[in-house]
Design a protein around this motif. Structure first.
Motif, PDB file in Angstrom:
ATOM      1  N   MET A  88     -14.174 -17.787 -26.072  1.00 33.47           N
ATOM      2  CA  MET A  88     -14.390 -16.424 -26.561  1.00 33.47           C
ATOM      3  C   MET A  88     -13.163 -15.973 -27.350  1.00 33.47           C
ATOM      4  O   MET A  88     -12.071 -15.863 -26.778  1.00 33.47           O
ATOM      5  N   PRO A  89     -13.305 -15.743 -28.666  1.00 32.69           N
ATOM      6  CA  PRO A  89     -12.135 -15.315 -29.438  1.00 32.69           C
ATOM      7  C   PRO A  89     -11.700 -13.909 -29.061  1.00 32.69           C
ATOM      8  O   PRO A  89     -12.525 -13.029 -28.788  1.00 32.69           O
ATOM      9  N   THR A  90     -10.394 -13.710 -29.023  1.00 33.66           N
ATOM     10  CA  THR A  90      -9.828 -12.391 -28.779  1.00 33.66           C
ATOM     11  C   THR A  90      -8.690 -12.178 -29.766  1.00 33.66           C
ATOM     12  O   THR A  90      -8.120 -13.128 -30.307  1.00 33.66           O
ATOM     13  N   ALA A  91      -8.377 -10.914 -29.997  1.00 31.28           N
ATOM     14  CA  ALA A  91      -7.232 -10.561 -30.837  1.00 31.28           C
ATOM     15  C   ALA A  91      -6.688  -9.234 -30.350  1.00 31.28           C
ATOM     16  O   ALA A  91      -7.444  -8.370 -29.892  1.00 31.28           O
ATOM     17  N   PHE A 126     -14.205 -10.549 -29.588  1.00 31.77           N
ATOM     18  CA  PHE A 126     -15.116 -10.443 -30.725  1.00 31.77           C
ATOM     19  C   PHE A 126     -15.848 -11.764 -30.918  1.00 31.77           C
ATOM     20  O   PHE A 126     -15.426 -12.822 -30.446  1.00 31.77           O
ATOM     21  N   ASP A 127     -16.968 -11.697 -31.629  1.00 33.50           N
ATOM     22  CA  ASP A 127     -17.758 -12.875 -31.981  1.00 33.50           C
ATOM     23  C   ASP A 127     -18.205 -12.746 -33.427  1.00 33.50           C
ATOM     24  O   ASP A 127     -18.369 -11.620 -33.949  1.00 33.50           O
ATOM     25  N   THR A 128     -18.446 -13.866 -34.081  1.00 32.21           N
ATOM     26  CA  THR A 128     -19.131 -13.877 -35.370  1.00 32.21           C
ATOM     27  C   THR A 128     -20.217 -14.937 -35.305  1.00 32.21           C
ATOM     28  O   THR A 128     -20.039 -15.990 -34.689  1.00 32.21           O
ATOM     29  N   GLU A 129     -21.353 -14.645 -35.930  1.00 33.21           N
ATOM     30  CA  GLU A 129     -22.480 -15.570 -35.950  1.00 33.21           C
ATOM     31  C   GLU A 129     -23.110 -15.545 -37.333  1.00 33.21           C
ATOM     32  O   GLU A 129     -23.225 -14.491 -37.953  1.00 33.21           O
ATOM     33  N   GLY A 130     -23.554 -16.701 -37.822  1.00 33.75           N
ATOM     34  CA  GLY A 130     -24.248 -16.778 -39.088  1.00 33.75           C
ATOM     35  C   GLY A 130     -23.307 -16.729 -40.273  1.00 33.75           C
ATOM     36  O   GLY A 130     -22.083 -16.725 -40.134  1.00 33.75           O
ATOM     37  N   VAL A 174     -12.620   3.753 -33.722  1.00 28.71           N
ATOM     38  CA  VAL A 174     -12.647   3.697 -35.181  1.00 28.71           C
ATOM     39  C   VAL A 174     -11.502   2.832 -35.709  1.00 28.71           C
ATOM     40  O   VAL A 174     -11.691   1.952 -36.558  1.00 28.71           O
ATOM     41  N   GLU A 175     -10.310   3.070 -35.195  1.00 29.26           N
ATOM     42  CA  GLU A 175      -9.149   2.315 -35.675  1.00 29.26           C
ATOM     43  C   GLU A 175      -9.193   0.855 -35.195  1.00 29.26           C
ATOM     44  O   GLU A 175      -8.745  -0.052 -35.911  1.00 29.26           O
ATOM     45  N   ASP A 176      -9.731   0.619 -34.004  1.00 29.07           N
ATOM     46  CA  ASP A 176      -9.909  -0.758 -33.547  1.00 29.07           C
ATOM     47  C   ASP A 176     -10.853  -1.514 -34.474  1.00 29.07           C
ATOM     48  O   ASP A 176     -10.605  -2.684 -34.825  1.00 29.07           O
ATOM     49  N   PHE A 177     -11.938  -0.878 -34.866  1.00 26.22           N
ATOM     50  CA  PHE A 177     -12.918  -1.520 -35.739  1.00 26.22           C
ATOM     51  C   PHE A 177     -12.310  -1.796 -37.112  1.00 26.22           C
ATOM     52  O   PHE A 177     -12.497  -2.876 -37.680  1.00 26.22           O
ATOM     53  N   HIS A 183      -8.560  -8.002 -39.674  1.00 25.00           N
ATOM     54  CA  HIS A 183      -8.271  -9.306 -39.070  1.00 25.00           C
ATOM     55  C   HIS A 183      -9.200 -10.388 -39.622  1.00 25.00           C
ATOM     56  O   HIS A 183      -8.783 -11.544 -39.806  1.00 25.00           O
ATOM     57  N   LEU A 184     -10.447 -10.006 -39.891  1.00 26.57           N
ATOM     58  CA  LEU A 184     -11.443 -10.951 -40.383  1.00 26.57           C
ATOM     59  C   LEU A 184     -11.524 -10.971 -41.909  1.00 26.57           C
ATOM     60  O   LEU A 184     -12.389 -11.645 -42.471  1.00 26.57           O
ATOM     61  N   ALA A 185     -10.619 -10.235 -42.560  1.00 26.60           N
ATOM     62  CA  ALA A 185     -10.563 -10.172 -44.032  1.00 26.60           C
ATOM     63  C   ALA A 185     -11.886  -9.689 -44.629  1.00 26.60           C
ATOM     64  O   ALA A 185     -12.367 -10.211 -45.640  1.00 26.60           O
TER      65      ALA A 185
END
Length: 268
Positions: free
Chosen positions: A1-4, A13-17, A71-74, A80-82
């Motif tokens: 599970m990725p974390t930052a 967080f996760d990303t798919e597709g 809001v600021e976390d998002f 972080h994910l560019a």
């Protein structure tokens, strides 16, 4: 599970597709896995970005939690994910964070889908959610039973007793620190009052709700749709507050059509 560690908190967080990015913002009791009915479909065309907000199951649970923190976390996660700009889909608590994010960072929101959300907290909704927080603090073993009637349409509960029981068992296995953090999330929600800011949120917005929602009834979504300058309003019949779980096919159809329309608009 990725974390930052983002904005001072460690977030899962996760990303798919793959494809244009679509970020999903959780409801208050959700985790990234709660969107699996959506990501299984949308992930064929889009890069789905998900995270547990601070205070939620797999992320850090600081003593201080505010809607502005989310809001600021998002924003920090997108950095972080560019990702410079994305579609944003939020349900309930996540829809409200999505509205605040679109108001604060309009240049980063290509479109916004707000599901089962509100812009203000009326007296009945305040009593319901205050009761949730009280149970979470004093008798966490009763939290699921307290929230289920508010979250699901009665017909869904009658037809899906197995799903209800599996949810009860899942919540029973959550760590002890989940419950006071959940109460702090409720406290943050109770500060919500952004109706007067809605006319300034100019991005294309899908406002969607379950017709049988008793927690955040349809009138709240109508207020959103009437106040947002570029809104499309849809109701899903025979669905309660947890419409993304109860009627995923209907939600996915609405999202795919809305997202496709605004992908095309971007390229015109």
């Amino acid at each position: 599970m990725p974390t930052a560690t983002l904005n001072g908190a460690k977030l899962h967080f996760d990303t798919e597709g793959s494809g244009p990015p679509v970020a999903f913002l959780n409801g208050i009791m959700m985790t990234t896995a709660s969107w699996r009915a959506q990501t299984a479909v949308l992930g064929k065309r889009y890069r789905c970005v998900l995270h547990d907000m601070r205070g939620q199951l797999r992320s850090e649970k600081p003593e201080r939690i505010t809607l502005d923190d989310h809001v600021e976390d998002f924003r920090a996660l997108l950095d972080h994910l560019a990702i410079d700009c994305c579609h944003v889909v939020g349900t309930s608590y996540g829809g409200e964070v999505g509205l605040l994010f679109a108001a604060a960072y309009p240049e980063r929101v290509q479109s916004l889908a707000v599901i089962s959300a509100v812009s203000e907290v009326g007296p009945r909704l305040r009593r319901q959610t205050e009761a949730w927080a009280s149970v979470a603090r004093s008798c966490p073993g009763q939290l699921y039973a307290t929230t289920v009637p508010d979250n699901y349409a009665s017909d869904f509960l009658g037809a899906h007793s197995d799903a209800v029981e599996s949810g009860r068992e899942r919540l029973a296995g959550y760590p002890d620190d989940f419950f006071p953090a959940f109460a702090r999330l409720v406290d943050a929600f109770l500060m919500l009052d952004i109706t007067d800011r809605l006319p300034d949120i100019a991005c294309p917005t899908l406002v969607l709700c379950g017709a049988e929602d008793t927690l955040k009834p349809v009138r709240y979504s109508r207020l959103l749709a009437d106040s947002l300058p570029n809104a499309t309003f849809l109701t899903v019949p025979d669905a309660g507050h947890a419409v993304v779980v109860e009627r995923p096919d209907a939600v996915n159809t609405a999202l795919l059509g809305f997202l496709a329309m605004h992908e095309l608009a971007m390229h015109e």
